[in-house]
Motif scaffolding. Structure first.
Motif, PDB file in Angstrom:
ATOM      1  N   ARG A   1      33.976  76.328  58.474  1.00 42.93           N
ATOM      2  CA  ARG A   1      34.464  77.002  59.897  1.00 42.93           C
ATOM      3  C   ARG A   1      35.508  76.732  59.858  1.00 42.93           C
ATOM      4  NH1 ARG A   1      31.366  71.200  60.900  1.00 42.93           N
ATOM      5  NH2 ARG A   1      29.367  72.084  60.419  1.00 42.93           N
ATOM      6  N   LYS A   2      36.596  76.030  59.363  1.00 42.54           N
ATOM      7  CA  LYS A   2      37.706  76.635  60.315  1.00 42.54           C
ATOM      8  C   LYS A   2      38.485  77.565  59.489  1.00 42.54           C
ATOM      9  CE  LYS A   2      39.098  72.006  60.555  1.00 42.54           C
ATOM     10  NZ  LYS A   2      40.263  70.214  60.516  1.00 42.54           N
ATOM     11  N   VAL A   3      38.044  78.468  57.974  1.00 43.82           N
ATOM     12  CA  VAL A   3      38.145  79.303  57.056  1.00 43.82           C
ATOM     13  C   VAL A   3      37.969  80.337  58.142  1.00 43.82           C
ATOM     14  CG1 VAL A   3      38.122  80.465  54.938  1.00 43.82           C
ATOM     15  CG2 VAL A   3      38.506  77.858  54.778  1.00 43.82           C
ATOM     16  N   GLY A   4      36.460  80.465  57.959  1.00 39.04           N
ATOM     17  CA  GLY A   4      35.482  81.762  58.876  1.00 39.04           C
ATOM     18  C   GLY A   4      35.931  81.689  60.320  1.00 39.04           C
TER      19      GLY A   4
ATOM     20  N   LEU B   1      37.719  77.306  67.191  1.00 36.39           N
ATOM     21  CA  LEU B   1      37.584  76.723  66.717  1.00 36.39           C
ATOM     22  C   LEU B   1      37.490  75.144  66.722  1.00 36.39           C
ATOM     23  CD1 LEU B   1      38.908  76.843  63.306  1.00 36.39           C
ATOM     24  CD2 LEU B   1      41.184  76.019  64.315  1.00 36.39           C
ATOM     25  N   VAL B   2      37.745  74.417  68.567  1.00 43.95           N
ATOM     26  CA  VAL B   2      37.910  73.076  68.449  1.00 43.95           C
ATOM     27  C   VAL B   2      36.280  72.568  68.819  1.00 43.95           C
ATOM     28  CG1 VAL B   2      38.058  71.599  69.972  1.00 43.95           C
ATOM     29  CG2 VAL B   2      39.939  72.997  69.665  1.00 43.95           C
ATOM     30  N   ALA B   3      35.685  73.335  69.347  1.00 40.96           N
ATOM     31  CA  ALA B   3      33.939  73.477  69.669  1.00 40.96           C
ATOM     32  C   ALA B   3      32.643  73.827  68.166  1.00 40.96           C
ATOM     33  CB  ALA B   3      33.448  74.109  71.080  1.00 40.96           C
ATOM     34  N   ALA B   4      33.845  74.516  67.643  1.00 45.37           N
ATOM     35  CA  ALA B   4      32.528  74.729  66.599  1.00 45.37           C
ATOM     36  C   ALA B   4      31.489  73.905  65.818  1.00 45.37           C
ATOM     37  CB  ALA B   4      33.158  75.357  64.579  1.00 45.37           C
ATOM     38  N   THR B   5      32.629  72.112  64.947  1.00 50.06           N
ATOM     39  CA  THR B   5      32.266  71.344  64.728  1.00 50.06           C
ATOM     40  C   THR B   5      30.902  70.333  65.978  1.00 50.06           C
ATOM     41  OG1 THR B   5      34.307  70.983  63.196  1.00 50.06           O
ATOM     42  CG2 THR B   5      32.406  69.396  63.856  1.00 50.06           C
ATOM     43  N   PRO B   6      31.388  70.265  66.895  1.00 50.30           N
ATOM     44  CA  PRO B   6      30.429  69.321  67.725  1.00 50.30           C
ATOM     45  C   PRO B   6      29.543  70.275  68.376  1.00 50.30           C
ATOM     46  CG  PRO B   6      32.964  69.403  68.281  1.00 50.30           C
ATOM     47  CD  PRO B   6      33.278  69.982  67.739  1.00 50.30           C
ATOM     48  N   LEU B   7      29.660  71.476  68.117  1.00 47.73           N
ATOM     49  CA  LEU B   7      28.076  71.854  68.146  1.00 47.73           C
ATOM     50  C   LEU B   7      27.670  72.085  66.717  1.00 47.73           C
ATOM     51  CD1 LEU B   7      26.643  74.179  70.010  1.00 47.73           C
ATOM     52  CD2 LEU B   7      27.935  75.586  69.317  1.00 47.73           C
ATOM     53  N   ALA B   8      28.120  72.089  65.841  1.00 46.66           N
ATOM     54  CA  ALA B   8      27.477  72.157  65.204  1.00 46.66           C
ATOM     55  C   ALA B   8      26.703  70.597  64.794  1.00 46.66           C
ATOM     56  CB  ALA B   8      27.806  72.282  63.295  1.00 46.66           C
TER      57      ALA B   8
END
Length: 250
Positions: free
Chosen positions: A51-54, A175-182
Motif C-alpha cells: 500500500r505504501k509503495v503503491g 496513505l493514512v486511510a489505506a490500512t484501516p480501510l483494508a
C-alpha cells in the motif's frame, strides 16, 4: 516566490485549494477500494508495504503529470470521430481504464464465488511476482484517475502550486486511510462483494464518460453511500443476532 505569496494572501486561492483537496479525496475513494481489495490478497507481511509503495509511486506519478499539465490539457482534443462522436486521448484512457476495472472486478467476484479457482492470479501468490503485479495494477488505475482529476482541476483553478498542494494533501489522506480501510474490508467479507460492485459501477461510468455519456459523479457517490448504509444496517443486525444467540439464558 512573489506569486506564491500573493496566492497565500488571496482568499479565493484558499477556497480553490480546499475545494480541490475535497475533490481529490472523494475521487481517491475509488482508488482506495481498489488498493484495499488488491493488497489484501498478498501475504499479511507484504500488504502494508504494498500500500505504501503503491500510493507513494502514485503520488510521484501525479506530480510528474502536473509538471506536464500543458500536454495533459491537450488530451481533450478530438483525435478521430466514430458514429458522430469525437474521441480524444482522454476518452480512450477512460474507456481503457473502465474496461480494465470491469474486467478486474468481474474476475475478483468470480474468485470470491469460486475460491478454488485461482488460476492465473499472480497477486495471491506469496512471491515477488504477486507484489509487483499489485503495484503495477495500482499505478495503472491511478493513471486513469489522475488524468481525469487533473483535467477537472484545470477547470477549477489556473494556479499550479494549488494543484500540487491539493494532490499532496489528498494522497496523504489516502496513505493514512489505506490500512484501516483494508483491515475493515478484510474483517467483513460481505463488504468485499459490495466494494467489487462499486468498482464495477465505477468502471461502467468511466466507459460511459469516454463514450460521451457523462454520468454526474454525485449520482454515483450517492448510490455508493446508500448501498454502504444498507450494508452497515445489515452488519448491525447480524451482530445483534449473533450476540443474542451467544448470550446466556436467564
Amino acid at each position: 516566490m512573489q506569486d506564491i505569496l500573493s496566492l497565500v494572501q488571496d482568499p479565493g486561492a484558499w477556497v480553490a485549494l480546499v475545494t480541490l483537496v475535497v475533490m481529490e479525496v472523494v475521487l481517491g475513494i475509488d482508488n482506495l477500494i481498489f488498493i484495499s481489495i488488491l493488497t489484501n490478497k498478498l501475504p499479511p507481511e507484504n500488504r502494508e508495504k504494498a500500500r505504501k509503495v503503491g500510493i507513494g509511486l502514485a503520488l510521484v506519478m501525479r506530480l510528474a503529470l502536473l509538471g506536464t499539465i500543458a500536454w495533459i490539457v491537450q488530451l481533450t482534443e478530438p483525435l478521430f470521430e466514430l458514429f458522430g462522436q469525437g474521441f480524444s486521448w482522454k476518452d480512450i484512457i477512460l474507456i481503457a481504464g473502465g474496461l480494465f476495472l470491469v474486467w478486474k472486478a468481474t474476475k475478483e467476484i468470480h474468485h470470491h464465488v469460486d475460491p478454488a479457482d485461482q488460476d492465473g492470479d499472480f497477486i495471491a501468490k506469496s512471491t515477488t511476482t504477486g507484489f509487483a503485479a499489485a503495484i503495477g495494477q495500482i499505478l495503472l488505475l491511478d493513471l486513469v484517475f489522475s488524468v481525469d482529476s487533473i483535467i477537472t482541476a484545470v477547470g477549477m483553478t489556473p494556479h499550479l502550486p494549488i494543484m500540487f498542494v491539493a494532490v499532496i494533501a489528498a494522497v496523504t489522506v489516502m496513505l493514512v486511510a489505506a490500512t484501516p480501510l483494508a483491515n475493515f474490508i478484510e474483517k467483513n467479507p460481505t463488504i468485499v462483494m459490495l466494494a467489487l460492485a462499486f468498482l464495477l459501477m465505477i468502471g461502467t461510468t468511466l466507459i460511459a464518460d469516454g463514450m460521451g455519456f457523462h454520468v454526474p459523479k454525485g449520482y454515483v457517490y450517492a448510490a455508493m453511500a446508500f448501498s454502504a448504509l444498507v450494508e452497515f444496517l445489515n452488519m448491525v443486525a447480524r451482530n445483534r443476532r449473533t450476540r443474542g444467540k451467544t448470550s446466556p439464558s436467564p
